[in-house]
Write an enzyme that holds these catalytic residues in place. Sequence first.
Site, PDB file in Angstrom:
ATOM      1  N   SER A 170       0.841  -1.189   0.000  1.00  0.00           N
ATOM      2  CA  SER A 170       0.000   0.000   0.000  1.00  0.00           C
ATOM      3  C   SER A 170       0.882   1.248   0.000  1.00  0.00           C
ATOM      4  O   SER A 170       1.638   1.470  -0.937  1.00  0.00           O
ATOM      5  CB  SER A 170      -0.957  -0.041   1.197  1.00  0.00           C
ATOM      6  OG  SER A 170      -1.992   0.896   1.050  1.00  0.00           O
ATOM      7  N   GLU A 279      -8.303  -2.152  -2.981  1.00  0.00           N
ATOM      8  CA  GLU A 279      -7.512  -3.031  -3.854  1.00  0.00           C
ATOM      9  C   GLU A 279      -7.840  -2.792  -5.319  1.00  0.00           C
ATOM     10  O   GLU A 279      -6.949  -2.888  -6.183  1.00  0.00           O
ATOM     11  CB  GLU A 279      -7.760  -4.494  -3.489  1.00  0.00           C
ATOM     12  CG  GLU A 279      -6.723  -5.451  -4.073  1.00  0.00           C
ATOM     13  CD  GLU A 279      -5.332  -5.251  -3.511  1.00  0.00           C
ATOM     14  OE1 GLU A 279      -4.378  -5.837  -4.072  1.00  0.00           O
ATOM     15  OE2 GLU A 279      -5.188  -4.522  -2.502  1.00  0.00           O
ATOM     16  N   HIS A 310      -7.649  -5.687   0.009  1.00  0.00           N
ATOM     17  CA  HIS A 310      -6.536  -4.902   0.537  1.00  0.00           C
ATOM     18  C   HIS A 310      -6.310  -5.295   1.993  1.00  0.00           C
ATOM     19  O   HIS A 310      -6.684  -4.561   2.922  1.00  0.00           O
ATOM     20  CB  HIS A 310      -6.903  -3.416   0.417  1.00  0.00           C
ATOM     21  CG  HIS A 310      -5.742  -2.487   0.313  1.00  0.00           C
ATOM     22  ND1 HIS A 310      -4.944  -2.384  -0.795  1.00  0.00           N
ATOM     23  CD2 HIS A 310      -5.246  -1.567   1.200  1.00  0.00           C
ATOM     24  CE1 HIS A 310      -4.020  -1.456  -0.621  1.00  0.00           C
ATOM     25  NE2 HIS A 310      -4.184  -0.953   0.607  1.00  0.00           N
TER      26      HIS A 310
END
Length: 333
Positions: A170, A279, A310
């Site tokens: 991330s 995501e 995610h």
Amino acid sequence: MPQPHCLVSLRTAISAVWAHRRTAAVLLTVVAAFTVGAVLPSAVAEPSHRHGEFEELLVPSRMGPVKVQVQWADGDGAAALYLLDGLRALPSGNGWAVHTDATELFGHDNVTLVMPVGGESSWYADWSSRSSLNGQAVPYRWETFLTTELPDFLARYGIDRTRTAVAGLSMGASAALALAANHRDQFVHATALSGLLDWSLPWVREAMRLAALQGGGYDLTALAPPDSPRWQRLDPAALAPALAGLPMYISAASGIPGPADSLDNPEAAAATIAGIGLEAGALISTRSFEQRLRALNIAVVVDYPATGTHSWPYWGSQLAAARPQILAALGVE
């Protein structure tokens, strides 16, 4: 009976010390030097690391002491892998150590895992100023820390700053690529998982701004003014030419919930729904970054899993997939 020369010298030294009202610490130093016949060192002895052990270090920096969690290489190797956290990095521990089996994954490899703690919403960058919205005490200086202060500190333990890989998820994904591009003398491999890797996409900068506000109340104008060239220095897609020849592994999943996701309760459902959107955005940005690399004929290994949101379970799996390439780039068998 004549006194041994060393005892006479010792008594003379002690008398001189007390006569001049020196401190007890000086006296003890003199006694130790005479009784063991030692030569006082000119500097503190350098530390040596412990094979395979996990340790927490406090590393001096311009930001103040930074906690760094380290798992030492299972051997005498000088190679290291930096593992960078996500936007909501905690002050207590690095997410890779807390939420994944990264330490077990590399537990028998001759590579040291280096896991900096903190850096919430920092993008691991050097900021122009303090974030005024949340009363930040000192501006972030993470690039300086990761490329100067930390490697200098670890060199005392035998870690070679030129044999370093970096991996992030991330927020840490884009940072891993930016650090590698701007410091090619230090990093030999970069892994970027579920990151925003093309900041030229029209929605990315606004998404970053909102995320920083939600993640600790940080004002990204403190990182750099909107028109500053510093943004280009942090954008992996803008830095793509500087990544030529660097081994890279990049990945983002589809956002479709997978085995690690759940809708069983409101909290899990909220996390899954948020993970789907995050995501999906990472996937769009990662594919755009890949296209930029391909247009420049820059080689990269990519993986786009069919399912996954995610979240940490998927990043742990992707780190495992990247592991053979990381070890090869570091020259670790």
